[in-house]
Design a protein around this motif. Structure first.
Motif, mmCIF file in Angstrom:
data_model
loop_
_atom_site.group_PDB
_atom_site.id
_atom_site.type_symbol
_atom_site.label_atom_id
_atom_site.label_comp_id
_atom_site.label_asym_id
_atom_site.label_seq_id
_atom_site.Cartn_x
_atom_site.Cartn_y
_atom_site.Cartn_z
ATOM 1 N N VAL A 1 28.710 54.873 43.846
ATOM 2 C CA VAL A 1 29.880 54.694 42.982
ATOM 3 C C VAL A 1 29.900 55.853 41.997
ATOM 4 C CG1 VAL A 1 31.045 53.182 41.330
ATOM 5 C CG2 VAL A 1 29.701 52.182 43.176
ATOM 6 N N SER A 2 30.965 56.652 42.082
ATOM 7 C CA SER A 2 31.043 57.800 41.174
ATOM 8 C C SER A 2 32.031 57.575 40.036
ATOM 9 C CB SER A 2 31.432 59.056 41.948
ATOM 10 O OG SER A 2 32.669 58.862 42.594
ATOM 11 N N ALA A 3 32.987 56.664 40.236
ATOM 12 C CA ALA A 3 33.971 56.370 39.188
ATOM 13 C C ALA A 3 34.549 54.988 39.439
ATOM 14 C CB ALA A 3 35.085 57.408 39.195
ATOM 15 N N LEU A 4 35.035 54.376 38.377
ATOM 16 C CA LEU A 4 35.673 53.062 38.482
ATOM 17 C C LEU A 4 37.173 53.187 38.322
ATOM 18 C CD1 LEU A 4 33.364 50.795 36.267
ATOM 19 C CD2 LEU A 4 33.406 50.963 38.741
ATOM 20 N N ASP A 5 37.909 52.265 38.963
ATOM 21 C CA ASP A 5 39.345 52.158 38.733
ATOM 22 C C ASP A 5 39.560 51.451 37.400
ATOM 23 O OD1 ASP A 5 39.973 53.366 41.137
ATOM 24 O OD2 ASP A 5 40.135 51.479 42.232
ATOM 25 N N THR A 6 40.783 51.036 37.173
ATOM 26 C CA THR A 6 41.069 50.289 35.946
ATOM 27 C C THR A 6 40.447 48.905 36.032
ATOM 28 O OG1 THR A 6 43.124 49.378 36.803
ATOM 29 C CG2 THR A 6 43.254 51.514 35.652
ATOM 30 N N ILE A 7 40.318 48.263 34.910
ATOM 31 C CA ILE A 7 39.685 46.945 34.835
ATOM 32 C C ILE A 7 40.415 45.903 35.672
ATOM 33 C CG2 ILE A 7 40.916 46.177 32.763
ATOM 34 C CD1 ILE A 7 38.196 44.999 31.803
ATOM 35 N N GLN A 8 41.728 46.104 35.876
ATOM 36 C CA GLN A 8 42.522 45.139 36.648
ATOM 37 C C GLN A 8 42.168 45.123 38.137
ATOM 38 O OE1 GLN A 8 43.912 47.305 34.415
ATOM 39 N NE2 GLN A 8 44.366 45.795 32.816
ATOM 40 N N ALA A 9 41.471 46.130 38.621
ATOM 41 C CA ALA A 9 41.112 46.212 40.040
ATOM 42 C C ALA A 9 39.841 45.433 40.371
ATOM 43 C CB ALA A 9 40.935 47.666 40.447
ATOM 44 N N TYR A 10 39.186 44.857 39.365
ATOM 45 C CA TYR A 10 37.901 44.212 39.583
ATOM 46 C C TYR A 10 37.935 42.746 39.174
ATOM 47 C CZ TYR A 10 36.404 49.002 40.104
ATOM 48 O OH TYR A 10 36.290 50.298 40.525
ATOM 49 N N TYR A 11 36.950 42.026 39.686
ATOM 50 C CA TYR A 11 36.822 40.598 39.412
ATOM 51 C C TYR A 11 35.378 40.286 39.053
ATOM 52 C CZ TYR A 11 41.216 40.481 41.914
ATOM 53 O OH TYR A 11 42.504 40.716 42.311
ATOM 54 N N VAL A 12 35.206 39.179 38.362
ATOM 55 C CA VAL A 12 33.887 38.643 38.080
ATOM 56 C C VAL A 12 33.798 37.300 38.801
ATOM 57 C CG1 VAL A 12 32.318 37.787 36.313
ATOM 58 C CG2 VAL A 12 33.671 39.841 35.878
ATOM 59 N N VAL A 13 32.849 37.194 39.716
ATOM 60 C CA VAL A 13 32.639 35.963 40.482
ATOM 61 C C VAL A 13 31.410 35.271 39.897
ATOM 62 C CG1 VAL A 13 32.136 34.994 42.753
ATOM 63 C CG2 VAL A 13 33.622 36.998 42.555
ATOM 64 N N THR A 14 31.610 34.036 39.451
ATOM 65 C CA THR A 14 30.517 33.245 38.891
ATOM 66 C C THR A 14 30.142 32.170 39.898
ATOM 67 O OG1 THR A 14 31.358 33.620 36.663
ATOM 68 C CG2 THR A 14 29.762 31.843 36.941
ATOM 69 N N GLN B 1 14.067 29.516 42.911
ATOM 70 C CA GLN B 1 14.761 30.765 42.630
ATOM 71 C C GLN B 1 16.018 30.870 43.468
ATOM 72 O OE1 GLN B 1 11.415 33.723 43.074
ATOM 73 N NE2 GLN B 1 12.528 34.586 41.341
ATOM 74 N N LEU B 2 17.099 31.342 42.835
ATOM 75 C CA LEU B 2 18.365 31.587 43.514
ATOM 76 C C LEU B 2 18.440 33.050 43.919
ATOM 77 C CD1 LEU B 2 21.294 30.725 44.290
ATOM 78 C CD2 LEU B 2 21.959 31.404 41.982
ATOM 79 N N GLN B 3 18.825 33.292 45.167
ATOM 80 C CA GLN B 3 19.052 34.645 45.672
ATOM 81 C C GLN B 3 20.496 34.706 46.163
ATOM 82 O OE1 GLN B 3 16.681 37.042 45.559
ATOM 83 N NE2 GLN B 3 15.272 35.569 44.669
ATOM 84 N N VAL B 4 21.260 35.678 45.687
ATOM 85 C CA VAL B 4 22.663 35.816 46.065
ATOM 86 C C VAL B 4 22.797 36.921 47.101
ATOM 87 C CG1 VAL B 4 24.983 36.329 45.230
ATOM 88 C CG2 VAL B 4 23.413 35.020 43.802
ATOM 89 N N ARG B 5 23.515 36.635 48.166
ATOM 90 C CA ARG B 5 23.750 37.609 49.230
ATOM 91 C C ARG B 5 24.990 38.416 48.857
ATOM 92 N NH1 ARG B 5 24.023 34.019 53.279
ATOM 93 N NH2 ARG B 5 21.774 33.977 53.490
ATOM 94 N N GLY B 6 24.885 39.714 48.799
ATOM 95 C CA GLY B 6 26.010 40.574 48.459
ATOM 96 C C GLY B 6 26.995 40.720 49.609
ATOM 97 N N VAL B 7 28.240 41.041 49.274
ATOM 98 C CA VAL B 7 29.277 41.303 50.277
ATOM 99 C C VAL B 7 29.878 42.672 49.986
ATOM 100 C CG1 VAL B 7 29.803 38.854 50.606
ATOM 101 C CG2 VAL B 7 31.099 40.163 48.932
ATOM 102 N N ASP B 8 30.643 43.198 50.939
ATOM 103 C CA ASP B 8 31.302 44.481 50.725
ATOM 104 C C ASP B 8 32.212 44.381 49.507
ATOM 105 O OD1 ASP B 8 30.094 45.632 52.890
ATOM 106 O OD2 ASP B 8 31.747 45.192 54.271
ATOM 107 N N GLY B 9 32.138 45.359 48.658
ATOM 108 C CA GLY B 9 32.955 45.374 47.448
ATOM 109 C C GLY B 9 32.199 44.959 46.201
ATOM 110 N N SER C 1 35.947 42.420 45.743
ATOM 111 C CA SER C 1 36.248 41.443 46.795
ATOM 112 C C SER C 1 36.224 40.031 46.233
ATOM 113 C CB SER C 1 35.229 41.553 47.918
ATOM 114 O OG SER C 1 35.181 42.863 48.405
ATOM 115 N N ALA C 2 37.320 39.611 45.657
ATOM 116 C CA ALA C 2 37.361 38.296 45.027
ATOM 117 C C ALA C 2 37.431 37.162 46.034
ATOM 118 C CB ALA C 2 38.554 38.212 44.084
ATOM 119 N N GLN C 3 38.040 37.372 47.176
ATOM 120 C CA GLN C 3 38.265 36.277 48.116
ATOM 121 C C GLN C 3 37.201 36.154 49.198
ATOM 122 O OE1 GLN C 3 40.441 34.022 47.379
ATOM 123 N NE2 GLN C 3 41.096 35.247 45.646
ATOM 124 N N GLU C 4 36.204 37.015 49.191
ATOM 125 C CA GLU C 4 35.127 36.928 50.179
ATOM 126 C C GLU C 4 34.327 35.646 49.964
ATOM 127 O OE1 GLU C 4 33.614 38.997 52.533
ATOM 128 O OE2 GLU C 4 35.127 40.564 52.486
#
Length: 160
Positions: free
Chosen positions: A61-74, A91-99, A129-132
């Motif tokens: 990752v070399s640069a970020l878009d605007t804040i509106q392009a991202y999501y926080v998944v809890t 212990q909880l381990q979270v599997r990452g997805v693309d994005g 990737s909010a909908q993954e």
């Protein structure tokens, strides 16, 4: 001889009942909830991720878009224990997805799940990737034996 045979039979039955109870009660039920919010609701986290990008701490990752392009998944996982045995070192381990860019916070343990009690594990992921579908696993020990719960849930509707 009859007394010894009766004693050994009783001991065997008690041991089988104990092992059966252990097997039956060592699988702990888990409830998974997933919330998706716009990163706009978390300006401090966005600033922290921007700083990570500037410092070169996020690979690829070399640069970020605007804040509106991202999501926080809890992701919240509530685990209940209805047995006499404590779930140890969970212990909880979270599997990452693309994005996914970074795991923002993790209250994933290790912590115990007390007998006849419950505990909550959580993670927040900064992503595009909010909908993954989100997933992972929760590992815990009962009497030194490893148990694993697969965590899987589709992402919730995106909040504005």
């Amino acid at each position: 001889m009859k007394t010894i045979a009766k004693f050994l039979t009783g001991l065997t039955v008690a041991l089988l009942l104990f092992v059966g109870y252990y097997v039956w009660s060592s699988s702990l039920p888990a409830e998974v909830s997933v919330r998706v919010e716009s990163a706009s609701a978390y300006p401090e986290d966005f600033a922290a991720v921007q700083q990570m990008v500037q410092d070169g701490k996020l690979e690829g990752v070399s640069a970020l878009d605007t804040i509106q392009a991202y999501y926080v998944v809890t992701i919240d996982v509530n685990v209940s224990n209805y047995s006499l045995f404590t779930g140890e070192w969970a212990q909880l381990q979270v599997r990452g997805v693309d994005g996914d860019l970074v795991l923002l916070s993790l209250d994933g343990g290790p912590k115990d799940i007390p007998s006849f009690g419950q505990n909550t594990f959580s993670a927040r992921v900064f992503t595009r990737s909010a909908q993954e579908a989100r997933g992972g696993w929760l590992e815990y020990y009962v009497f030194g034996r490893l148990h694993t719960i697969e965590i899987s849930s589709a992402a919730a509707d995106t909040a504005a």
